[in-house]
Scaffold this active site. Structure first.
Site, PDB file in Angstrom:
ATOM      1  N   LYS A  76      38.810  54.072  53.868  1.00 10.88           N
ATOM      2  CA  LYS A  76      37.929  54.319  52.728  1.00 10.88           C
ATOM      3  C   LYS A  76      36.495  54.126  53.220  1.00 10.88           C
ATOM      4  CE  LYS A  76      37.116  52.772  47.950  1.00 10.88           C
ATOM      5  NZ  LYS A  76      37.574  51.865  46.872  1.00 10.88           N
ATOM      6  N   SER A 151      38.785  54.025  42.415  1.00 12.45           N
ATOM      7  CA  SER A 151      37.790  54.655  43.238  1.00 12.45           C
ATOM      8  C   SER A 151      38.308  55.087  44.619  1.00 12.45           C
ATOM      9  CB  SER A 151      36.615  53.693  43.452  1.00 12.45           C
ATOM     10  OG  SER A 151      37.047  52.540  44.158  1.00 12.45           O
ATOM     11  N   SER A 175      41.304  49.943  41.772  1.00 15.10           N
ATOM     12  CA  SER A 175      41.005  51.108  42.616  1.00 15.10           C
ATOM     13  C   SER A 175      41.959  51.397  43.759  1.00 15.10           C
ATOM     14  CB  SER A 175      39.602  50.976  43.187  1.00 15.10           C
ATOM     15  OG  SER A 175      38.684  51.381  42.227  1.00 15.10           O
TER      16      SER A 175
HETATM   17  N1  GLN Z   1      37.638  51.751  37.747  1.00 12.68           N
HETATM   18  C1  GLN Z   1      37.090  50.431  37.824  1.00 12.68           C
HETATM   19  C2  GLN Z   1      35.581  50.513  37.834  1.00 12.68           C
HETATM   20  O1  GLN Z   1      35.088  51.569  37.651  1.00 12.68           O
HETATM   21  C3  GLN Z   1      37.613  49.723  39.024  1.00 12.68           C
HETATM   22  C4  GLN Z   1      36.967  50.187  40.269  1.00 12.68           C
HETATM   23  C5  GLN Z   1      37.474  49.460  41.491  1.00 12.68           C
HETATM   24  O2  GLN Z   1      38.531  48.829  41.468  1.00 12.68           O
HETATM   25  N2  GLN Z   1      36.691  49.523  42.539  1.00 12.68           N
HETATM   26  O3  GLN Z   1      34.901  49.576  38.018  1.00 12.68           O
END
Ligand code: GLN
Length: 483
Positions: A76, A151, A175
């Site tokens: 990532k 994400s 995410s």
């Molecule tokens: N979707 C969540 C957010 O927008 C979690 C994102 C994540 O786990 N990095 O913050």
């Protein structure tokens, strides 16, 4: 070759069925062919990959291979990789070449992985659909009209489409697990502190945790073995020996007590997803598990609590991107204030700005007690719910996400409906617990994820439960058509 798991590829490499150079070429060709459609990679590193692959082949020949030596891997783009652009999905870091490796990257490098490149992601890991990336939306290989989740959507899409056998991800509120669910792969978020955060660009430091995204639980165990461990450069890293996660995959599930939180099966859950989850629970009963209904009464407070704590932490973490030290700098600034304002104004996208504003507000004097302090107190109540539940049960099961993958653009105008796609994943981050998402069926040709949450440091138990489910089901072997 591309359809094999990490475990199978490792065996093939060590038995001399193919070389790492051949394997790496095959995956690079697949990326070349399919990633124009998917956009799952921000950067591909073919030269580095082939160099690492021939070094891995030499190591295998010398009988010095680990289970990951010669295995193609995608990181990532939130993990700092020395000499390679590390953008975090943002224009702010579009020109940032990291001078050092994150601990996760260096540990996997010493295990002998081959770096294919860096995967696309929501900007600074803020999002649930991969639509906030500066590098454009990632498509879900199961249906290119659908989002891959976020994400870590690039990692999930790349593993699902067999562009890499494994990828790294990070999980602040879901995410790893939510995109794993939406793309039909396996994703594990370890206990907070189990995997080093050093060199992993910070979003919300008290919640962020890196972990593996793979096709199977067996593979996740192999990768976690190399990812986990104490790191003195991360002050919240935990100094506790790393067990061999591959050693307990077949421990019997006879008598395992699985709790189903009634709050995870409420009206917010799509009923067809609920049916798939019910069917997977029946499989666990057949494997000998005992199912118990439980309650996590503060579940409804998890999303609002997270959206105070995470923005508060991100507003301080992202203050370092100021146009001075590294990253984007505006053209011909008039003075220092103009430099800060325009560099940040141009470098960050809308969602990141929204979070910085929410966080700055929640931390400002006069509001700190009402929002941030209150959120920290509720966070404790949420952890207490889990602590009480784990006095009676061994694992918690439920859906990973309330629906299957939604369409690109569907939730863009309504941030709150987007935030609610993490309703079942966020509590594990607030409490610091390990959790995994595994493929558990399909609804209208889009994958469903089953989430298992474990007690602190019970990754081995989670992986075992996931592995045994994967021995009696084949959802994880389905292959998206056309890839
Ligand atoms: N979707 C969540 C957010 O927008 C979690 C994102 C994540 O786990 N990095 O913050």
């Amino acid at each position: 070759m591309h359809d094999k798991t990490v475990a199978q590829l490792g065996a093939g490499l060590r038995n001399g069925e193919f070389s790492s150079v051949e394997l790496t070429r095959a995956f690079l060709e697949r990326i070349e062919k399919h990633d124009k459609t998917l956009n799952s990679f921000i950067t591909v590193t073919p030269e580095l990959a082939l160099e690492q692959a021939s070094a891995a082949d030499a190591r295998i020949k010398a009988n010095e291979a680990t289970p990951l030596t010669g295995i193609p891997f995608a990181h990532k783009d939130i993990f700092c990789t020395q000499g390679i652009r590390t953008s975090c999905g943002s224009k702010m870091l579009d020109n940032f070449i990291s001078p050092y490796d994150a601990t996760v990257v260096s540990q996997l490098k010493s295990a002998g992985i081959v770096t294919l490149g860096k995967t696309n992601m929501d900007e600074f890991a803020m999002g649930s659909s991969n639509e906030t990336s500066y590098y454009g939306t990632v498509k879900n290989p199961w249906d290119t009209n659908a989002v891959p989740g976020g994400s870590s959507g690039g990692s999930a899409a790349a593993v699902a489409a067999r562009l890499t056998p494994v990828a790294s991800g990070t999980d602040t509120g879901g995410s790893i697990r939510q995109p794993a669910a939406l793309c039909g792969i396996t994703g594990l978020k370890p206990t907070y502190g189990r995997v080093s955060r050093y060199g992993m660009i910070a979003f919300a430091s008290s919640l962020d945790q890196g972990g593996p995204m793979t096709r199977t639980a067996e593979d996740a165990a192999i990768v976690l073995n190399a990812m986990a461990g104490f790191d003195e450069r991360d002050s919240t890293s935990i100094d506790k020996p790393v067990p061999d996660y591959s050693a307990h995959l077949n421990d019997s599930l006879e008598g395992l007590k699985i709790g189903l939180p009634k709050e995870y099966f409420d009206e917010g859950l799509d009923s067809a997803v609920g049916d798939a989850i019910d069917a997977s629970i029946k499989e666990y009963q057949k494997l000998g598990a005992e199912i118990v209904e439980i309650s996590l009464p503060n579940t409804h407070l998890a999303v609002p609590t997270y959206y105070v704590v995470a923005p508060a932490e991100c507003s301080t973490n992202l203050s370092r991107f100021d146009g001075v030290r590294y990253g984007h700098r505006c053209d011909s600034p008039k003075n220092l204030e103009d430099l800060y304002k325009r560099s940040r104004g141009e470098g960050f996208g809308d969602e990141v700005k929204r979070r910085i504003m929410m966080g700055t507000y929640a931390l400002s004097s006069g509001y700190y007690d009402a929002y941030y302090l209150k959120a920290q107190k509720i966070r404790r109540l949420i952890s207490d719910d889990f602590r009480k539940a784990f006095e009676k049960i061994d694992l918690i099961a439920g859906p990973t996400a309330p629906s299957v993958a939604f369409n690109i653009g569907e939730k863009n105008e309504d941030p709150v409906s987007m935030y609610l796609s993490d309703i079942y994943t966020i509590a594990a981050n607030l409490a610091g617990l390990p959790a995994i998402s595994i493929p558990a069926g399909f609804v209208t040709d889009r994958p469903v994820g089953l989430q298992l949450i474990g007690n602190y440091f019970e990754e081995a138990r989670l992986l075992g439960a996931a592995h045994q489910y994967q021995q009696v089901t084949d959802w994880h072997n389905h292959h998206p058509e056309g890839f």
